[in-house]
Scaffold this active site. Sequence first.
Site, PDB file in Angstrom:
ATOM      1  N   ASP A   1      37.681  26.978  44.234  1.00  0.00           N
ATOM      2  CA  ASP A   1      38.874  26.763  43.410  1.00  0.00           C
ATOM      3  C   ASP A   1      40.122  27.296  44.110  1.00  0.00           C
ATOM      4  O   ASP A   1      41.189  26.691  44.063  1.00  0.00           O
ATOM      5  CB  ASP A   1      38.725  27.458  42.045  1.00  0.00           C
ATOM      6  CG  ASP A   1      38.158  26.511  40.998  1.00  0.00           C
ATOM      7  OD1 ASP A   1      37.495  25.525  41.389  1.00  0.00           O
ATOM      8  OD2 ASP A   1      38.361  26.755  39.796  1.00  0.00           O
TER       9      ASP A   1
ATOM     10  N   TYR B   1      24.139  32.381  38.108  1.00  0.00           N
ATOM     11  CA  TYR B   1      24.284  31.380  37.047  1.00  0.00           C
ATOM     12  C   TYR B   1      22.929  30.929  36.504  1.00  0.00           C
ATOM     13  O   TYR B   1      22.859  30.312  35.445  1.00  0.00           O
ATOM     14  CB  TYR B   1      25.062  30.157  37.550  1.00  0.00           C
ATOM     15  CG  TYR B   1      26.520  30.438  37.860  1.00  0.00           C
ATOM     16  CD1 TYR B   1      27.080  31.677  37.623  1.00  0.00           C
ATOM     17  CD2 TYR B   1      27.333  29.448  38.401  1.00  0.00           C
ATOM     18  CE1 TYR B   1      28.405  31.941  37.924  1.00  0.00           C
ATOM     19  CE2 TYR B   1      28.672  29.704  38.698  1.00  0.00           C
ATOM     20  CZ  TYR B   1      29.192  30.948  38.457  1.00  0.00           C
ATOM     21  OH  TYR B   1      30.510  31.204  38.747  1.00  0.00           O
TER      22      TYR B   1
ATOM     23  N   LYS C   1      28.509  39.626  50.054  1.00  0.00           N
ATOM     24  CA  LYS C   1      28.997  40.968  49.696  1.00  0.00           C
ATOM     25  C   LYS C   1      27.896  41.949  50.125  1.00  0.00           C
ATOM     26  O   LYS C   1      27.347  42.711  49.318  1.00  0.00           O
ATOM     27  CB  LYS C   1      29.279  41.017  48.185  1.00  0.00           C
ATOM     28  CG  LYS C   1      29.949  42.273  47.703  1.00  0.00           C
ATOM     29  CD  LYS C   1      31.412  42.377  48.091  1.00  0.00           C
ATOM     30  CE  LYS C   1      32.006  43.697  47.608  1.00  0.00           C
ATOM     31  NZ  LYS C   1      33.298  44.014  48.253  1.00  0.00           N
TER      32      LYS C   1
ATOM     33  N   ASP D   1      35.542  39.489  49.413  1.00  0.00           N
ATOM     34  CA  ASP D   1      36.911  39.917  49.095  1.00  0.00           C
ATOM     35  C   ASP D   1      37.843  39.591  50.261  1.00  0.00           C
ATOM     36  O   ASP D   1      38.972  39.119  50.069  1.00  0.00           O
ATOM     37  CB  ASP D   1      36.967  41.411  48.729  1.00  0.00           C
ATOM     38  CG  ASP D   1      35.984  42.261  49.518  1.00  0.00           C
ATOM     39  OD1 ASP D   1      35.152  41.695  50.260  1.00  0.00           O
ATOM     40  OD2 ASP D   1      36.044  43.491  49.412  1.00  0.00           O
TER      41      ASP D   1
END
Length: 358
Positions: free
Chosen positions: A252, A142, A191, A224
């Site tokens: 979220d 970001y 990841k 994941d």
Amino acid sequence: MIYNIALLRGDGIGPEIVDSAVRVLEAVGEKYGHTFNFTPYLIGGAAIDAVGVPLPQETVDGCLASDSVLLGAVGGPRWDTLPGNLRPEKALLGIRAALGLFTNLRPARLYPALSGDCPLRPDLVRDGFDIMIVRELTGGIYFGDRGYREGKYGEEAYDTECYSRFEIERIARVAFETARKRRGRVGSVDKANVLETSRLWRRTVHEVRDALYPDVELRDVLVDNAAMQLVRDPAQFDVIVTSNMFGDILSDEASQITGSIGMLPSASLGEGTRGMYEPIHGSAPDIAGRGIANPIATILSAAMMLRYSFGLTREADAIERAVDRALDDGLRTADIAGASGAGTLGTREMTDAVMERL
Ligand code: NAD
């Protein structure tokens, strides 16, 4: 004591829910002998309308001069077509960076009184769950280099992820400290099978644990798999620590499995005691101005402010208990009322109910 709080009401339901939290804080101040001074500043769409930018310098200066910041929410369809740097959401990244807020704490807890709202099968959440997501907030993709360029197939866009060892160590320490005050377990989400930043993340998190927190249990979870485990067996998690983007998405998801987006608070913290506290939901333009928004996420955000910025544990506990009691007494706003929605309270009535139970 006197505490100076900057209020960023923002857009949509922001003003309604921030005013609820202010009323609760004033009641707490009266009961426990504290003075809370509130100074409002513009942010988001409201700031764009008034002065043409989403984050005026006066707002940044006012927040920097305050003891802590309470934010409602920003954004709405009116401003959705503006260019990226003029979007209300840009103000959130700007204020976090200006205040040096590198940690986002997001508790996701299944309230026993609301277990019927949980979208997971009852046998998966029989014992409830109580997860604290520690999200890195000022690094990663970001904030990395981004842009457009001509590529092999014509126009292309790119965003880059970059993490320094310093940033990872800093957030890892917060996660381990948090776990020590809870159930002593950290799941570090990355990841690392694909991303170089994740490999540095994983190596650094382990180094911090081995050097400083050997008593805390550490487990690596690929992002994941983490997304899957959260809906398969959420109770397996205590503290989850992860990067900015993974944390955005997973928190979220975690909030959604509590079944109540209007219930969940968050805290953004830096090195000092000043923090920014806000509900995890957005500005809910679809219900703005109708007096039906659930104020509890913002009221609980104010409780987190008392706990993390001001060290007022007793007062924070009092707010959280008052919310528990209101829910146990069966009081509901429309978003948590279930299918019938009968006899639900509006924003003001739910706020009154919490204040009565302080
Ligand atoms: P949202 O969280 O605003 O709303 C999603 C759904 O949840 C809506 O149906 C809404 O009515 C409901 N809801 C949210 N909070 C509620 C509450 N307190 N009580 C009752 N119901 C509630 O998400 P969205 O619709 O995707 O986004 C709306 C706007 O908010 C967009 O402009 C988005 O960019 C912005 N946004 C801002 C923030 C922030 O300020 N931190 C966060 C997320 C989204």
